[in-house]
Each structure stands twice: as structure tokens, then as C-alpha cells.
Write a protein that holds these residues in place. Sequence first.
Motif, mmCIF file in Angstrom:
data_model
loop_
_atom_site.group_PDB
_atom_site.id
_atom_site.type_symbol
_atom_site.label_atom_id
_atom_site.label_comp_id
_atom_site.label_asym_id
_atom_site.label_seq_id
_atom_site.Cartn_x
_atom_site.Cartn_y
_atom_site.Cartn_z
ATOM 1 N N ALA A 174 13.245 -22.108 37.586
ATOM 2 C CA ALA A 174 14.654 -21.930 37.234
ATOM 3 C C ALA A 174 15.495 -23.113 37.706
ATOM 4 O O ALA A 174 16.504 -23.466 37.083
ATOM 5 C CB ALA A 174 15.179 -20.632 37.820
ATOM 6 N N ARG A 175 15.062 -23.748 38.800
ATOM 7 C CA ARG A 175 15.800 -24.891 39.353
ATOM 8 C C ARG A 175 15.259 -26.235 38.888
ATOM 9 O O ARG A 175 16.020 -27.187 38.700
ATOM 10 C CB ARG A 175 15.757 -24.870 40.883
ATOM 11 C CG ARG A 175 16.288 -23.621 41.548
ATOM 12 C CD ARG A 175 16.386 -23.807 43.061
ATOM 13 N NE ARG A 175 15.116 -24.213 43.651
ATOM 14 C CZ ARG A 175 14.229 -23.373 44.161
ATOM 15 N NH1 ARG A 175 14.451 -22.060 44.117
ATOM 16 N NH2 ARG A 175 13.109 -23.814 44.699
ATOM 17 N N GLU A 176 13.936 -26.323 38.715
ATOM 18 C CA GLU A 176 13.297 -27.637 38.615
ATOM 19 C C GLU A 176 12.597 -27.938 37.290
ATOM 20 O O GLU A 176 12.327 -29.110 37.000
ATOM 21 C CB GLU A 176 12.271 -27.783 39.738
ATOM 22 C CG GLU A 176 12.823 -27.586 41.136
ATOM 23 C CD GLU A 176 11.727 -27.569 42.182
ATOM 24 O OE1 GLU A 176 10.843 -28.444 42.139
ATOM 25 O OE2 GLU A 176 11.729 -26.655 43.040
ATOM 26 N N LEU A 177 12.264 -26.917 36.519
ATOM 27 C CA LEU A 177 11.435 -27.145 35.338
ATOM 28 C C LEU A 177 12.187 -27.936 34.272
ATOM 29 O O LEU A 177 13.354 -27.649 33.976
ATOM 30 C CB LEU A 177 10.971 -25.807 34.756
ATOM 31 C CG LEU A 177 9.940 -25.886 33.632
ATOM 32 C CD1 LEU A 177 8.650 -26.546 34.108
ATOM 33 C CD2 LEU A 177 9.644 -24.500 33.080
ATOM 34 N N ARG A 178 11.502 -28.906 33.685
ATOM 35 C CA ARG A 178 12.077 -29.731 32.632
ATOM 36 C C ARG A 178 11.062 -29.903 31.494
ATOM 37 O O ARG A 178 9.849 -29.792 31.703
ATOM 38 C CB ARG A 178 12.439 -31.128 33.161
ATOM 39 C CG ARG A 178 13.455 -31.139 34.299
ATOM 40 C CD ARG A 178 14.838 -30.748 33.830
ATOM 41 N NE ARG A 178 15.819 -30.842 34.910
ATOM 42 C CZ ARG A 178 16.109 -29.862 35.744
ATOM 43 N NH1 ARG A 178 15.463 -28.701 35.669
ATOM 44 N NH2 ARG A 178 17.019 -30.023 36.691
ATOM 45 N N ALA A 179 11.572 -30.188 30.332
ATOM 46 C CA ALA A 179 10.694 -30.606 29.235
ATOM 47 C C ALA A 179 10.149 -31.995 29.544
ATOM 48 O O ALA A 179 10.775 -32.787 30.265
ATOM 49 C CB ALA A 179 11.464 -30.627 27.920
ATOM 50 N N VAL A 180 8.987 -32.301 29.032
ATOM 51 C CA VAL A 180 8.451 -33.654 29.146
ATOM 52 C C VAL A 180 9.396 -34.600 28.395
ATOM 53 O O VAL A 180 9.850 -34.271 27.295
ATOM 54 C CB VAL A 180 7.023 -33.723 28.568
ATOM 55 C CG1 VAL A 180 6.530 -35.171 28.498
ATOM 56 C CG2 VAL A 180 6.069 -32.884 29.415
ATOM 57 N N CYS B 197 0.962 -26.476 25.995
ATOM 58 C CA CYS B 197 2.288 -26.317 26.600
ATOM 59 C C CYS B 197 2.402 -27.085 27.912
ATOM 60 O O CYS B 197 3.099 -28.101 27.986
ATOM 61 C CB CYS B 197 2.592 -24.836 26.819
ATOM 62 S SG CYS B 197 4.220 -24.518 27.554
ATOM 63 N N ASP B 198 1.715 -26.620 28.939
ATOM 64 C CA ASP B 198 1.854 -27.212 30.275
ATOM 65 C C ASP B 198 1.281 -28.625 30.306
ATOM 66 O O ASP B 198 0.118 -28.844 29.988
ATOM 67 C CB ASP B 198 1.115 -26.343 31.300
ATOM 68 C CG ASP B 198 1.670 -24.931 31.332
ATOM 69 O OD1 ASP B 198 2.773 -24.740 31.851
ATOM 70 O OD2 ASP B 198 0.984 -24.022 30.809
ATOM 71 N N GLY B 199 2.136 -29.572 30.678
ATOM 72 C CA GLY B 199 1.695 -30.953 30.759
ATOM 73 C C GLY B 199 1.754 -31.698 29.447
ATOM 74 O O GLY B 199 1.404 -32.881 29.392
ATOM 75 N N VAL B 200 2.194 -31.034 28.385
ATOM 76 C CA VAL B 200 2.384 -31.716 27.101
ATOM 77 C C VAL B 200 3.853 -31.627 26.694
ATOM 78 O O VAL B 200 4.534 -32.648 26.599
ATOM 79 C CB VAL B 200 1.458 -31.162 26.006
ATOM 80 C CG1 VAL B 200 1.793 -31.790 24.641
ATOM 81 C CG2 VAL B 200 0.009 -31.482 26.339
ATOM 82 N N VAL B 201 4.357 -30.435 26.454
ATOM 83 C CA VAL B 201 5.777 -30.322 26.117
ATOM 84 C C VAL B 201 6.620 -29.897 27.322
ATOM 85 O O VAL B 201 7.810 -30.192 27.398
ATOM 86 C CB VAL B 201 6.024 -29.373 24.920
ATOM 87 C CG1 VAL B 201 5.380 -29.941 23.669
ATOM 88 C CG2 VAL B 201 5.531 -27.958 25.198
ATOM 89 N N VAL B 202 6.013 -29.197 28.278
ATOM 90 C CA VAL B 202 6.716 -28.732 29.478
ATOM 91 C C VAL B 202 6.073 -29.377 30.705
ATOM 92 O O VAL B 202 4.855 -29.318 30.872
ATOM 93 C CB VAL B 202 6.654 -27.194 29.591
ATOM 94 C CG1 VAL B 202 7.251 -26.729 30.911
ATOM 95 C CG2 VAL B 202 7.389 -26.549 28.426
#
Length: 220
Positions: free
Chosen positions: A78-84, A6-11
Motif C-alpha cells: 500500500a505504501r511502496e508498490l509501483r508498476a515497473v 505479473c510480478d517482476g514484469v508489470v509490477v
Amino acid sequence: MVIFDCDGVVVDSEVLLADVHVTQLRKLGLNITHAELTERFLGLTDRAMHAALEADLGAPFPDDYDREVKAELRRRSARELRAVPGAAAALRRVHGPCCVASSSAQAELEFKLDATGLAPYFSGNVFSADVVAAGKPAPDIFLYAACAMRVAPAECLVIEDSVNGVKAAVAAGMDVIGFTGASHLTPAYGDRLLAAGAHAAVGDFGSLTRLVPERFVQLD
């Protein structure tokens, strides 16, 4: 089956997570850089990272450390997270079953996938190292995911951004491709993923889908 970390691959969450930890650790008197945090702990569980950092600090973390980190990460996510970039398009094209298998806690995984709009692509097939005895580089989480999905390990392809994740996939008897397409890594890190046992390393989802066309529906 395709198994995604998940982290660093799709998110694209690793940079945010590192920034939150660095800020909180400095409040405790432990100065560590973003690069060092990524270098030492990428792909490890929170339990393993906390134990090592407490040893560096020479004292246990305050009781509210984990709560403070999670609360601040939620606020910033909530403000900054994006999908890769390219993740959603690639997930729409996966041929056959797919799932997530990650070192992150189950609640955090579900939050991040929901926040980036990626959750529907996995149909609830999201597996956390919370449910296994040992985190990456042990193979437990990948073997658990394969068993839950009723797919033989040899039929699984893992997409991983960390050396520990690559080692875990290799130990599980799975094929693995290293991925450096998120913002916390440079393409040069691909050499380390190859040295850990990845059969290839790619820097974006377009390259990934072209590398293994049998795993993704190819568009004209």
C-alpha cells in the motif's frame, strides 16, 4: 496475443516479497538471503516455495505463516508498490488482446494490479496458477490463459522474468521474451533467460516494444 507475467514484469513486487519472506523466515530461525530466495524460487508458486523452505527448516511452517506474510505484504505494498517503469505506456500500446498469467494467487494478483493502476489494461483477463494442476515450469497456466482467451498457443507471445516462466512458455509452444527491467534483476540475468529458451531478452519496455513492433502500436 501478448501474455504478461505479473510480478517482476508489470509490477515491481519481487523485491518487496523477498524482503517480507526473509524477515519472517529469520523469525523461524531460517537465515536466507534475498539473492538466494530470488535465485531458488523466482517464478514458482507459493506452494512449491513453502514446501522447499519447510524442508530446509526441518519442520512445517506455523499455521499463521502465510497469513502473516500476506498481511505484511499488503501493508508494505500500500505504501511502496509501483508498476515497473514503462509498463503502463507499453500496455496502452499493445496491439490486440493481452492478459496476465502468473504463479501468484488470484486475490494477490488483483490487489497488485489495482494498487498500481494497471488492472484496466487487462479488462479482467488475469489468470492465476491457482486454477491449474501444476505451476511453472509446467505449461499449464499459459495453456489455460490461451484457451480462456480463445487464442492458439502458437499465436501467443509471453513476457517473462524467470527461468521457470520461460521454460513454461516454451513447453506451451509459445514465443517468449525474457524481461529484466524490474528492480530484482540485473541485465546479466538475461543470459539465463536466453539459455532457458527465450528468443530475446530486454531490459526495459522501450526495448520490448521496438523488438516486436507488430505487437505494439508504434508512436512517431
